[in-house]
Write a protein that holds these residues in place. Structure first.
Motif, PDB file in Angstrom:
ATOM      1  N   GLN A  34       0.845  -1.194   0.000  1.00  7.77           N
ATOM      2  CA  GLN A  34       0.000   0.000   0.000  1.00  7.77           C
ATOM      3  C   GLN A  34       0.881   1.245   0.000  1.00  7.77           C
ATOM      4  O   GLN A  34       1.812   1.338   0.791  1.00  7.77           O
ATOM      5  CB  GLN A  34      -0.889   0.015   1.242  1.00  7.77           C
ATOM      6  N   THR A  35       0.598   2.173  -0.891  1.00  7.10           N
ATOM      7  CA  THR A  35       1.279   3.470  -0.908  1.00  7.10           C
ATOM      8  C   THR A  35       0.210   4.552  -0.836  1.00  7.10           C
ATOM      9  O   THR A  35      -0.980   4.263  -0.960  1.00  7.10           O
ATOM     10  CB  THR A  35       2.112   3.680  -2.192  1.00  7.10           C
ATOM     11  N   ARG A  36       0.630   5.778  -0.692  1.00  6.20           N
ATOM     12  CA  ARG A  36      -0.353   6.868  -0.643  1.00  6.20           C
ATOM     13  C   ARG A  36      -1.007   7.096  -2.004  1.00  6.20           C
ATOM     14  O   ARG A  36      -1.984   7.814  -2.117  1.00  6.20           O
ATOM     15  CB  ARG A  36       0.297   8.144  -0.123  1.00  6.20           C
ATOM     16  N   PHE A  37      -0.448   6.486  -3.049  1.00  4.40           N
ATOM     17  CA  PHE A  37      -0.988   6.635  -4.393  1.00  4.40           C
ATOM     18  C   PHE A  37      -1.756   5.408  -4.863  1.00  4.40           C
ATOM     19  O   PHE A  37      -2.256   5.386  -5.976  1.00  4.40           O
ATOM     20  CB  PHE A  37       0.133   6.935  -5.387  1.00  4.40           C
ATOM     21  N   GLY A  38      -1.833   4.373  -4.037  1.00  4.91           N
ATOM     22  CA  GLY A  38      -2.544   3.153  -4.410  1.00  4.91           C
ATOM     23  C   GLY A  38      -1.716   1.924  -4.082  1.00  4.91           C
ATOM     24  O   GLY A  38      -0.649   2.004  -3.480  1.00  4.91           O
ATOM     25  N   THR A  39      -2.204   0.780  -4.500  1.00  2.36           N
ATOM     26  CA  THR A  39      -1.585  -0.507  -4.214  1.00  2.36           C
ATOM     27  C   THR A  39      -0.696  -0.948  -5.363  1.00  2.36           C
ATOM     28  O   THR A  39      -1.021  -0.731  -6.525  1.00  2.36           O
ATOM     29  CB  THR A  39      -2.670  -1.576  -3.979  1.00  2.36           C
ATOM     30  N   LEU A  49      -0.867  -1.621 -10.015  1.00  4.93           N
ATOM     31  CA  LEU A  49       0.023  -0.462  -9.977  1.00  4.93           C
ATOM     32  C   LEU A  49      -0.740   0.721  -9.414  1.00  4.93           C
ATOM     33  O   LEU A  49      -1.973   0.766  -9.480  1.00  4.93           O
ATOM     34  CB  LEU A  49       0.548  -0.122 -11.375  1.00  4.93           C
ATOM     35  N   THR A  50      -0.020   1.689  -8.884  1.00  4.35           N
ATOM     36  CA  THR A  50      -0.664   2.865  -8.300  1.00  4.35           C
ATOM     37  C   THR A  50      -1.556   3.539  -9.332  1.00  4.35           C
ATOM     38  O   THR A  50      -1.177   3.706 -10.485  1.00  4.35           O
ATOM     39  CB  THR A  50       0.375   3.870  -7.786  1.00  4.35           C
ATOM     40  N   SER A  76       3.173   5.232 -13.070  1.00  2.00           N
ATOM     41  CA  SER A  76       3.288   3.772 -12.977  1.00  2.00           C
ATOM     42  C   SER A  76       3.473   3.133 -14.345  1.00  2.00           C
ATOM     43  O   SER A  76       4.295   2.233 -14.501  1.00  2.00           O
ATOM     44  CB  SER A  76       2.046   3.182 -12.311  1.00  2.00           C
ATOM     45  N   SER A  77       2.716   3.597 -15.328  1.00  5.55           N
ATOM     46  CA  SER A  77       2.823   3.008 -16.662  1.00  5.55           C
ATOM     47  C   SER A  77       4.173   3.306 -17.305  1.00  5.55           C
ATOM     48  O   SER A  77       4.640   2.553 -18.155  1.00  5.55           O
ATOM     49  CB  SER A  77       1.684   3.489 -17.563  1.00  5.55           C
ATOM     50  N   ARG A  78       4.819   4.382 -16.875  1.00  7.34           N
ATOM     51  CA  ARG A  78       6.158   4.702 -17.379  1.00  7.34           C
ATOM     52  C   ARG A  78       7.231   3.920 -16.620  1.00  7.34           C
ATOM     53  O   ARG A  78       8.203   3.438 -17.202  1.00  7.34           O
ATOM     54  CB  ARG A  78       6.419   6.199 -17.238  1.00  7.34           C
ATOM     55  N   ALA A  79       7.045   3.755 -15.315  1.00  3.77           N
ATOM     56  CA  ALA A  79       8.071   3.125 -14.482  1.00  3.77           C
ATOM     57  C   ALA A  79       8.081   1.600 -14.590  1.00  3.77           C
ATOM     58  O   ALA A  79       9.151   0.989 -14.550  1.00  3.77           O
ATOM     59  CB  ALA A  79       7.868   3.530 -13.028  1.00  3.77           C
ATOM     60  N   ALA A  80       6.921   0.966 -14.690  1.00  6.39           N
ATOM     61  CA  ALA A  80       6.836  -0.499 -14.662  1.00  6.39           C
ATOM     62  C   ALA A  80       7.684  -1.183 -15.738  1.00  6.39           C
ATOM     63  O   ALA A  80       8.425  -2.118 -15.420  1.00  6.39           O
ATOM     64  CB  ALA A  80       5.381  -0.946 -14.745  1.00  6.39           C
ATOM     65  N   PRO A  81       7.632  -0.768 -17.011  1.00  8.44           N
ATOM     66  CA  PRO A  81       8.467  -1.438 -18.013  1.00  8.44           C
ATOM     67  C   PRO A  81       9.970  -1.261 -17.765  1.00  8.44           C
ATOM     68  O   PRO A  81      10.755  -2.168 -18.014  1.00  8.44           O
ATOM     69  CB  PRO A  81       8.063  -0.778 -19.333  1.00  8.44           C
ATOM     70  N   VAL A  82      10.348  -0.099 -17.241  1.00 10.15           N
ATOM     71  CA  VAL A  82      11.763   0.152 -16.938  1.00 10.15           C
ATOM     72  C   VAL A  82      12.212  -0.766 -15.809  1.00 10.15           C
ATOM     73  O   VAL A  82      13.270  -1.407 -15.892  1.00 10.15           O
ATOM     74  CB  VAL A  82      11.993   1.633 -16.567  1.00 10.15           C
ATOM     75  N   LEU A  83      11.416  -0.858 -14.754  1.00 13.84           N
ATOM     76  CA  LEU A  83      11.751  -1.728 -13.631  1.00 13.84           C
ATOM     77  C   LEU A  83      11.794  -3.191 -14.063  1.00 13.84           C
ATOM     78  O   LEU A  83      12.704  -3.936 -13.689  1.00 13.84           O
ATOM     79  CB  LEU A  83      10.748  -1.534 -12.491  1.00 13.84           C
ATOM     80  N   ARG A  84      10.827  -3.615 -14.861  1.00 15.79           N
ATOM     81  CA  ARG A  84      10.792  -4.994 -15.356  1.00 15.79           C
ATOM     82  C   ARG A  84      12.068  -5.323 -16.112  1.00 15.79           C
ATOM     83  O   ARG A  84      12.711  -6.347 -15.885  1.00 15.79           O
ATOM     84  CB  ARG A  84       9.578  -5.197 -16.252  1.00 15.79           C
ATOM     85  N   VAL A 136       8.198   6.361  -5.140  1.00 17.78           N
ATOM     86  CA  VAL A 136       7.240   5.622  -4.309  1.00 17.78           C
ATOM     87  C   VAL A 136       6.794   4.363  -5.033  1.00 17.78           C
ATOM     88  O   VAL A 136       6.780   3.268  -4.460  1.00 17.78           O
ATOM     89  CB  VAL A 136       6.037   6.509  -3.928  1.00 17.78           C
ATOM     90  N   THR A 137       6.445   4.491  -6.302  1.00 17.47           N
ATOM     91  CA  THR A 137       6.027   3.342  -7.092  1.00 17.47           C
ATOM     92  C   THR A 137       7.163   2.339  -7.212  1.00 17.47           C
ATOM     93  O   THR A 137       6.960   1.133  -7.063  1.00 17.47           O
ATOM     94  CB  THR A 137       5.562   3.791  -8.492  1.00 17.47           C
ATOM     95  N   SER A 138       8.368   2.823  -7.477  1.00 15.82           N
ATOM     96  CA  SER A 138       9.520   1.932  -7.615  1.00 15.82           C
ATOM     97  C   SER A 138       9.794   1.169  -6.330  1.00 15.82           C
ATOM     98  O   SER A 138      10.029  -0.043  -6.355  1.00 15.82           O
ATOM     99  CB  SER A 138      10.769   2.726  -8.002  1.00 15.82           C
TER     100      SER A 138
END
Length: 170
Positions: free
Chosen positions: A89-94, A114-115, A125-133, A152-154
């Motif tokens: 859980q984050t302040r921006f979502g799960t 994703l948040t 989130s949509s920008r960070a997720a592919p980079v993290l993956r 936060v998302t990362s």
């Protein structure tokens, strides 16, 4: 003149110590802990619960069941096992991720949640997720750099991923 130089040196040293202390405090705030649980001896059956907490920006992870599944092949090659990470859980979502491990390697990382509390959160989130993956697949670990502008998302993504890897004993 010596007094002025000594004072300047003392102030510079104090500034460096303060900056280091604040940096250390920030690392302590963003540090994560997860509790690992053991799975049954077969990597293709069973389930485990994981829970942890993250002090990052007031976020905390809830409990989530980590599950494993398998998909075998007819020629006897290794099977792929899938594990769900903790829902963080984050302040921006799960945020929750799923990892697939085959032959002792991370072969896939899928974001289950994703948040999305705000439009901007969803964009980040949509920008960070592919980079993290991509980084995780290349490094074969959850110990990768966070994405700038999506801290936060990362942090939540990597915390959930680490919980899944812990469940897989990876």
């Amino acid at each position: 003149m010596r007094i002025r130089a000594a004072m300047a040196t003392a102030l510079a040293s104090a500034g460096i110590l303060l900056a280091g202390w604040q940096s250390g405090a920030h690392i302590a705030d963003t540090g994560t802990t997860t509790t690992t649980t053991s799975l049954s001896s077969s990597a293709t059956s069973g389930s485990s619960g994981t829970s942890g907490s993250s002090g990052s920006s007031g976020s905390s992870s809830g409990s989530s069941g980590g599950s494993s599944g398998s998909s075998g092949t007819s020629n006897g090659t290794t099977t792929a096992a899938t594990y769900d990470g903790a829902a963080v859980q984050t302040r921006f979502g799960t945020v929750q991720v799923q990892v697939t491990i085959q032959g002792g390697k991370i072969t896939e990382v899928t974001a289950l949640q994703l948040t999305d509390a705000e439009r901007k959160s969803a964009q980040i989130s949509s920008r960070a997720a592919p980079v993290l993956r991509s980084e995780v697949l290349q490094a074969q670990t959850a110990d990768v750099q966070t994405v700038g502008g999506a801290t936060v998302t990362s942090d939540a993504y990597l915390t959930s991923l680490q919980a899944a890897l812990d469940a897989a004993n990876f």
